[in-house]
Design an enzyme around this catalytic site. Structure first.
Site, PDB file in Angstrom:
ATOM      1  N   LYS A 142     -48.796 -32.699  29.797  1.00 43.70           N
ATOM      2  CA  LYS A 142     -48.559 -34.369  29.111  1.00 43.70           C
ATOM      3  C   LYS A 142     -49.166 -35.285  29.736  1.00 43.70           C
ATOM      4  O   LYS A 142     -48.892 -36.446  29.135  1.00 43.70           O
ATOM      5  CB  LYS A 142     -47.156 -33.509  28.648  1.00 43.70           C
ATOM      6  CG  LYS A 142     -47.149 -33.065  27.989  1.00 43.70           C
ATOM      7  CD  LYS A 142     -45.097 -32.789  27.552  1.00 43.70           C
ATOM      8  CE  LYS A 142     -44.918 -32.012  26.030  1.00 43.70           C
ATOM      9  NZ  LYS A 142     -45.375 -30.659  26.475  1.00 43.70           N
TER      10      LYS A 142
HETATM   11  C1  PLP Z   1     -45.654 -29.347  25.537  1.00 44.73           C
HETATM   12  C2  PLP Z   1     -45.915 -28.192  25.841  1.00 44.73           C
HETATM   13  C3  PLP Z   1     -46.275 -27.446  24.803  1.00 44.73           C
HETATM   14  C4  PLP Z   1     -46.340 -27.753  23.572  1.00 44.73           C
HETATM   15  O1  PLP Z   1     -47.346 -28.363  23.351  1.00 44.73           O
HETATM   16  P1  PLP Z   1     -47.331 -29.431  21.627  1.00 44.73           P
HETATM   17  O2  PLP Z   1     -48.156 -29.999  21.924  1.00 44.73           O
HETATM   18  O3  PLP Z   1     -46.079 -29.593  21.822  1.00 44.73           O
HETATM   19  O4  PLP Z   1     -47.120 -28.429  20.997  1.00 44.73           O
HETATM   20  C5  PLP Z   1     -46.935 -26.347  25.308  1.00 44.73           C
HETATM   21  N1  PLP Z   1     -46.560 -26.165  26.877  1.00 44.73           N
HETATM   22  C6  PLP Z   1     -46.034 -26.808  27.761  1.00 44.73           C
HETATM   23  C7  PLP Z   1     -46.309 -26.205  28.945  1.00 44.73           C
HETATM   24  C8  PLP Z   1     -45.479 -27.695  27.301  1.00 44.73           C
HETATM   25  O5  PLP Z   1     -45.038 -29.466  28.291  1.00 44.73           O
END
Ligand code: PLP
Length: 436
Positions: A107
């Site tokens: 993210k």
């Molecule tokens: C946010 C997140 C996900 C999911 O990603 P999306 O884009 O919401 O599908 C998977 N793994 C981790 C570690 C995350 O932080």
């Protein structure tokens, strides 16, 4: 770049407006009106480009005239300043490590890019920007570290009490400055509902300049396309041409960005949507019925989403052809017991530690490859977070093998700053109106 709302194909807004509004008033999501294919020359020669160079070319293709190219280049060099290596574990089994940014999760790509885009478009003397963000764990940390100290912005993070890991909670509650954390007595879906309701509340919109940092914001999605191209570039260097990606999915922003990359011409054979027990999308891919459900808590808590926001975008990309979607995307779902087994298997076999989300993507890739053996197709599973963010799920032996980065060790000495609220909207609104 111009965008429309998925609820109104006739609408048209600029990139800047889409970034600041985050969500259209009609509660659709913004999508680019035109998604141009990149040239074959660029795609076939990706192996000659670095990650920041790829990011620039892809962003330029998507954003068009949204900002002068020199500014875009500078913004990308600042935002995308960490690596996303593809590591080979076995024949046709590779892991794309997306956890080398400041909050140790993928993210960081979205949050760092978005914070810099917002700060770029914020003009002198404008009203302070109030960023509201619901987190199931990792978003909060990435957004907090992305916006920390960015002038004229204030971030309010809502997280579900008791449902995020210790390291995650520290990352989002120990910042101070322009970052505030709200500990909500509810689930991630409750947090997300509170944020969505705030955007439609006239009084709050009158008083504050609200925007969202969730993956519904188009500025989060754009930079997540970069690492799909960059992973393909790394595989080209190894002589690989056919690639499938397995994506651990919750709100479906990550895989949505992959599909956007595909739409721009990246030749991906298949996407695997790997989920935990929150299996709304795999169920849809199997039955054709899309039935959102309340989220259930699992070990892979960043994927505890019962009604994935970005599904609307994916459906919109394929609106004329759901059959094409079903050909390109397959779903797999695993419970907690299977997740732990996968973590242990990967560790025993490769001496490699995967976080619980990543473990689900590895298992899905393995199961897919078992049924669809193909010697010339590389499987890549996305590693979305550093395992040290989820210490509770590992055995003592595995924990001992995890390299805890220095920035995590430092968090332990910091003070938790969080305000407890209920999942009642009036409680949240009262806080926003009264807090100074
Ligand atoms: C946010 C997140 C996900 C999911 O990603 P999306 O884009 O919401 O599908 C998977 N793994 C981790 C570690 C995350 O932080």
């Amino acid at each position: 770049m111009k965008l429309y709302s998925t609820n109104n194909i006739q609408s048209e807004v600029s990139f800047k407006d889409a970034v600041f509004n985050s969500m259209p008033q009609d509660k659709g999501l913004y999508m680019p009106i035109s998604i141009l294919r990149l040239s074959d020359d660029f795609i076939n020669n990706l192996d000659k480009y670095t990650l920041p160079e790829i990011a620039f070319e892809v962003a330029k293709n998507l954003l068009g005239d949204a900002m002068p190219v020199d500014d875009l280049k500078a913004l990308i060099d600042d935002a995308i300043n960490f690596d996303a290596p593809v590591v080979k574990l076995d024949d046709n089994v590779h892991v794309l490590e997306l956890f080398h940014g400041p909050s140790l999760a993928f993210k960081d790509f979205g949050a760092r890019f978005m914070s810099r885009v917002m700060s770029y478009f914020l003009e002198e003397g404008e009203k302070q920007l109030d960023v509201l963000v619901a987190t199931s764990g990792d978003t909060g940390g990435a957004v907090a570290l992305g916006f920390l100290g960015v002038p004229n912005t204030r971030v309010t993070i809502l997280y579900p009490k008791g449902k995020v890991s210790g390291v995650q909670e520290q990352q989002l509650t120990t910042n101070g400055q322009n970052i505030r954390a709200l500990e909500v007595d509810g689930t991630f879906d409750d947090c997300q509902a509170l944020v969505k309701q705030a955007f439609t509340d006239p009084e709050l919109n009158e008083k504050f300049r609200l925007t969202s940092a969730n993956s519904i914001n188009i500025a989060r999605l754009v930079p997540q396309t970069f690492y799909y191209f960059n992973a393909y570039a790394q595989l080209l260097r190894q002589g690989v041409k056919k690639v499938i990606f397995s994506v651990p999915s919750g709100n479906f922003g990550n895989i949505g960005a992959g599909l956007l990359a595909w739409k721009m011409g990246l030749p991906i054979e298949k996407f695997i949507a790997a989920t935990n027990a929150n299996d709304t999308v795999p169920e849809f891919l199997k039955t054709g019925i899309y039935q959102p459900k309340p989220s259930v808590a699992t070990l892979s808590n960043a994927m505890d989403v019962g009604n994935p926001s970005n599904w609307v975008r994916i459906a919109d990309l394929f609106k004329t052809d759901m059959e094409e979607l079903k050909k390109l995307v397959v779903g797999f779902t695993y419970n907690d017991e299977e997740t732990v087994k996968a973590i242990n298997w990967v560790f025993d076999t490769y001496s490699y530690v995967v976080c619980p989300h990543t473990a689900i993507a590895w298992q899905a890739l393995t199961d897919y490859q078992y049924d669809n053996a193909s010697a010339d197709t590389a499987g890549v599973f996305l590693s979305t977070a550093h395992p040290c963010k989820f210490p509770d799920v590992f055995s003592a032996e595995i924990t001992a093998k995890i390299d805890v980065p220095a920035q995590v060790k430092e968090l332990e000495s910091k003070t938790k700053l969080a305000i407890a609220i209920s999942k009642d909207f009036e409680d949240f609104k009262g806080y926003l109106l009264s807090a100074k």
